[in-house]
Write a protein that holds these residues in place. Structure first.
Motif, PDB file in Angstrom:
ATOM      1  N   TRP A 107       0.847  -1.241   0.050  1.00  0.00           N
ATOM      2  CA  TRP A 107       0.078  -0.100   0.014  1.00  0.00           C
ATOM      3  C   TRP A 107       0.791   1.327   0.038  1.00  0.00           C
ATOM      4  O   TRP A 107       0.588   2.073  -0.923  1.00  0.00           O
ATOM      5  CB  TRP A 107      -0.816  -0.130   1.198  1.00  0.00           C
ATOM      6  CG  TRP A 107      -2.076   1.181   1.322  1.00  0.00           C
ATOM      7  CD1 TRP A 107      -3.004   1.398   0.501  1.00  0.00           C
ATOM      8  CD2 TRP A 107      -1.655   2.094   2.064  1.00  0.00           C
ATOM      9  NE1 TRP A 107      -3.497   2.585   0.928  1.00  0.00           N
ATOM     10  CE2 TRP A 107      -2.848   3.154   1.862  1.00  0.00           C
ATOM     11  CE3 TRP A 107      -0.857   2.570   3.071  1.00  0.00           C
ATOM     12  CZ2 TRP A 107      -3.075   4.287   2.708  1.00  0.00           C
ATOM     13  CZ3 TRP A 107      -0.675   3.571   3.870  1.00  0.00           C
ATOM     14  CH2 TRP A 107      -1.904   4.299   3.685  1.00  0.00           C
ATOM     15  N   VAL A 108       1.827   1.375   0.940  1.00  0.00           N
ATOM     16  CA  VAL A 108       2.715   2.488   0.856  1.00  0.00           C
ATOM     17  C   VAL A 108       3.508   2.596  -0.442  1.00  0.00           C
ATOM     18  O   VAL A 108       3.706   3.589  -0.989  1.00  0.00           O
ATOM     19  CB  VAL A 108       3.953   2.124   1.921  1.00  0.00           C
ATOM     20  CG1 VAL A 108       5.114   3.209   1.858  1.00  0.00           C
ATOM     21  CG2 VAL A 108       3.165   2.344   3.389  1.00  0.00           C
ATOM     22  N   THR A 109       3.928   1.515  -1.206  1.00  0.00           N
ATOM     23  CA  THR A 109       4.619   1.577  -2.418  1.00  0.00           C
ATOM     24  C   THR A 109       3.653   2.257  -3.441  1.00  0.00           C
ATOM     25  O   THR A 109       3.939   2.721  -4.414  1.00  0.00           O
ATOM     26  CB  THR A 109       5.133   0.100  -2.894  1.00  0.00           C
ATOM     27  OG1 THR A 109       6.113  -0.390  -1.990  1.00  0.00           O
ATOM     28  CG2 THR A 109       5.618   0.352  -4.355  1.00  0.00           C
ATOM     29  N   GLU A 132       3.440   5.972  -2.793  1.00  0.00           N
ATOM     30  CA  GLU A 132       4.573   6.468  -3.433  1.00  0.00           C
ATOM     31  C   GLU A 132       4.657   6.797  -4.854  1.00  0.00           C
ATOM     32  O   GLU A 132       5.092   7.824  -5.570  1.00  0.00           O
ATOM     33  CB  GLU A 132       6.115   5.925  -3.065  1.00  0.00           C
ATOM     34  CG  GLU A 132       5.866   6.070  -1.533  1.00  0.00           C
ATOM     35  CD  GLU A 132       7.093   5.259  -0.939  1.00  0.00           C
ATOM     36  OE1 GLU A 132       7.856   5.679   0.252  1.00  0.00           O
ATOM     37  OE2 GLU A 132       7.794   4.360  -1.511  1.00  0.00           O
ATOM     38  N   GLU A 145       8.171  10.078  -0.649  1.00  0.00           N
ATOM     39  CA  GLU A 145       8.456   9.077   0.288  1.00  0.00           C
ATOM     40  C   GLU A 145       7.354   9.321   1.363  1.00  0.00           C
ATOM     41  O   GLU A 145       7.342  10.155   2.029  1.00  0.00           O
ATOM     42  CB  GLU A 145       9.724   9.169   0.638  1.00  0.00           C
ATOM     43  CG  GLU A 145      10.843   8.471  -0.315  1.00  0.00           C
ATOM     44  CD  GLU A 145      12.261   8.478   0.256  1.00  0.00           C
ATOM     45  OE1 GLU A 145      12.508   8.703   1.680  1.00  0.00           O
ATOM     46  OE2 GLU A 145      13.200   8.266  -0.510  1.00  0.00           O
ATOM     47  N   PHE A 146       6.855   7.927   1.981  1.00  0.00           N
ATOM     48  CA  PHE A 146       5.686   7.959   2.788  1.00  0.00           C
ATOM     49  C   PHE A 146       6.567   7.152   4.140  1.00  0.00           C
ATOM     50  O   PHE A 146       6.568   5.666   3.917  1.00  0.00           O
ATOM     51  CB  PHE A 146       4.598   7.513   2.467  1.00  0.00           C
ATOM     52  CG  PHE A 146       3.217   7.537   3.288  1.00  0.00           C
ATOM     53  CD1 PHE A 146       2.864   8.436   3.822  1.00  0.00           C
ATOM     54  CD2 PHE A 146       3.098   6.213   3.988  1.00  0.00           C
ATOM     55  CE1 PHE A 146       1.819   8.712   4.789  1.00  0.00           C
ATOM     56  CE2 PHE A 146       1.826   6.221   4.784  1.00  0.00           C
ATOM     57  CZ  PHE A 146       1.467   7.259   5.386  1.00  0.00           C
ATOM     58  N   ASP A 147       6.970   7.800   5.004  1.00  0.00           N
ATOM     59  CA  ASP A 147       7.731   7.113   6.147  1.00  0.00           C
ATOM     60  C   ASP A 147       6.671   6.745   7.277  1.00  0.00           C
ATOM     61  O   ASP A 147       6.264   7.718   7.681  1.00  0.00           O
ATOM     62  CB  ASP A 147       8.839   7.503   6.428  1.00  0.00           C
ATOM     63  CG  ASP A 147       9.849   7.878   5.450  1.00  0.00           C
ATOM     64  OD1 ASP A 147      10.171   7.065   4.705  1.00  0.00           O
ATOM     65  OD2 ASP A 147      10.728   8.556   5.477  1.00  0.00           O
ATOM     66  N   VAL A 148       6.644   5.499   7.658  1.00  0.00           N
ATOM     67  CA  VAL A 148       5.704   5.293   8.772  1.00  0.00           C
ATOM     68  C   VAL A 148       6.338   3.936   9.477  1.00  0.00           C
ATOM     69  O   VAL A 148       6.850   2.871   8.842  1.00  0.00           O
ATOM     70  CB  VAL A 148       4.233   4.973   8.281  1.00  0.00           C
ATOM     71  CG1 VAL A 148       4.266   3.727   7.194  1.00  0.00           C
ATOM     72  CG2 VAL A 148       3.271   4.814   9.357  1.00  0.00           C
ATOM     73  N   TRP A 170       5.010   1.117  11.492  1.00  0.00           N
ATOM     74  CA  TRP A 170       3.863   0.563  11.771  1.00  0.00           C
ATOM     75  C   TRP A 170       3.872  -0.147  13.178  1.00  0.00           C
ATOM     76  O   TRP A 170       4.875  -0.728  13.430  1.00  0.00           O
ATOM     77  CB  TRP A 170       3.333  -0.439  10.714  1.00  0.00           C
ATOM     78  CG  TRP A 170       3.150  -0.011   9.606  1.00  0.00           C
ATOM     79  CD1 TRP A 170       3.800  -0.032   8.244  1.00  0.00           C
ATOM     80  CD2 TRP A 170       1.739   1.040   9.250  1.00  0.00           C
ATOM     81  NE1 TRP A 170       3.272   0.617   7.124  1.00  0.00           N
ATOM     82  CE2 TRP A 170       2.082   1.383   7.691  1.00  0.00           C
ATOM     83  CE3 TRP A 170       0.775   1.394   9.707  1.00  0.00           C
ATOM     84  CZ2 TRP A 170       1.070   2.004   7.115  1.00  0.00           C
ATOM     85  CZ3 TRP A 170      -0.001   2.161   9.143  1.00  0.00           C
ATOM     86  CH2 TRP A 170       0.169   2.579   7.620  1.00  0.00           C
ATOM     87  N   PHE A 206       3.673   8.859  10.922  1.00  0.00           N
ATOM     88  CA  PHE A 206       4.253   9.156   9.709  1.00  0.00           C
ATOM     89  C   PHE A 206       5.096  10.385   9.336  1.00  0.00           C
ATOM     90  O   PHE A 206       4.302  11.476   9.999  1.00  0.00           O
ATOM     91  CB  PHE A 206       3.149   8.692   8.532  1.00  0.00           C
ATOM     92  CG  PHE A 206       2.087   9.752   8.404  1.00  0.00           C
ATOM     93  CD1 PHE A 206       2.155  10.829   7.791  1.00  0.00           C
ATOM     94  CD2 PHE A 206       0.674   9.548   9.349  1.00  0.00           C
ATOM     95  CE1 PHE A 206       1.186  11.958   7.473  1.00  0.00           C
ATOM     96  CE2 PHE A 206       0.010  10.629   9.138  1.00  0.00           C
ATOM     97  CZ  PHE A 206       0.050  11.734   8.269  1.00  0.00           C
TER      98      PHE A 206
END
Length: 213
Positions: free
Chosen positions: A45-47, A50, A114-117, A119, A135
């Motif tokens: 999902w994150v990919t 981005e 870039e979505f840095d999280v 989890w 995030f």
């Protein structure tokens, strides 16, 4: 031979009867494996975010029936959207987003997000799971950011948003799917606040530069 056929017929009759009574085979459960499957689903999902892959963000293989998204900025009043509305908005902005991601010599801006999280699985059982994480959204464009972008910039990357995201998932035979998502953005000021009025209401509200520049 006749006796064997009779036994087989009896077994089939029992199976049909049990199926009619709602009998289902036991569902195997291995928590460690399921945690890995949840992490894999979140990673894809994150990919998707981005790269602005609409199906990876909100396709049928990702969102469960009845999905609900809640977006909130700080203490402001939250707003909701269902899967159909989310998909509609994502598709409407897709051409612009993908063009923005092309290199300068291809007519784009060389945009990257870039979505840095981090989890944390706060709950998981045989049927559902809940994950949460703080995030940060980082954006840049080819050639560097101009002077009209202020705020926290590190090595040419603009930290355009921060906040908390919480996702509830349901377990299906083939995948873990999202049934609800709450995104709470930290309040923003300056040019980022103006960009929020454009990007915050569209899709997931993640990524300001394509609307700002």
């Amino acid at each position: 031979m006749t006796k064997r056929i009779a036994i087989l017929a009896a077994l089939v009759a029992v199976a049909v009867t049990l199926a009619g009574c709602g009998f289902k085979p036991p569902v195997q459960w291995n928590e460690a494996e399921e945690r890995e499957r949840v992490a894999e689903a979140l990673g894809k999902w994150v990919t998707g975010i981005e790269g602005y892959d609409v199906d990876a963000m909100a396709g049928d293989a990702v969102l469960a029936a009845g999905f609900k998204l809640i977006i909130q900025e700080g203490s402001a009043r939250p707003y909701e959207k269902n899967a159909a509305k989310l998909m509609e908005e994502l598709l409407a902005d897709r051409d612009n987003q993908l063009r923005f991601r092309k290199a300068l010599d291809e007519g784009g801006a060389g945009y990257e997000l870039e979505f840095d999280v981090d989890w944390v699985i706060t709950k998981i059982d045989r049927s559902s799971a809940t994950v949460a994480g703080e995030f940060g959204v980082w954006e840049t464009i080819e050639g560097g950011l101009g002077g009209d972008v202020d705020g926290h910039i590190v090595d040419g990357w603009w930290n355009s948003d921060n906040g908390l995201i919480t996702i509830s998932l349901v377990r299906t035979p083939n995948a873990w799917k999202m049934i609800s998502m709450t995104i709470v953005f930290n309040p923003v000021v300056g040019p980022a606040a103006a960009a929020r009025s454009l990007s915050g209401l569209v899709g997931l509200g993640i990524g300001k530069l394509p609307s700002m520049l």
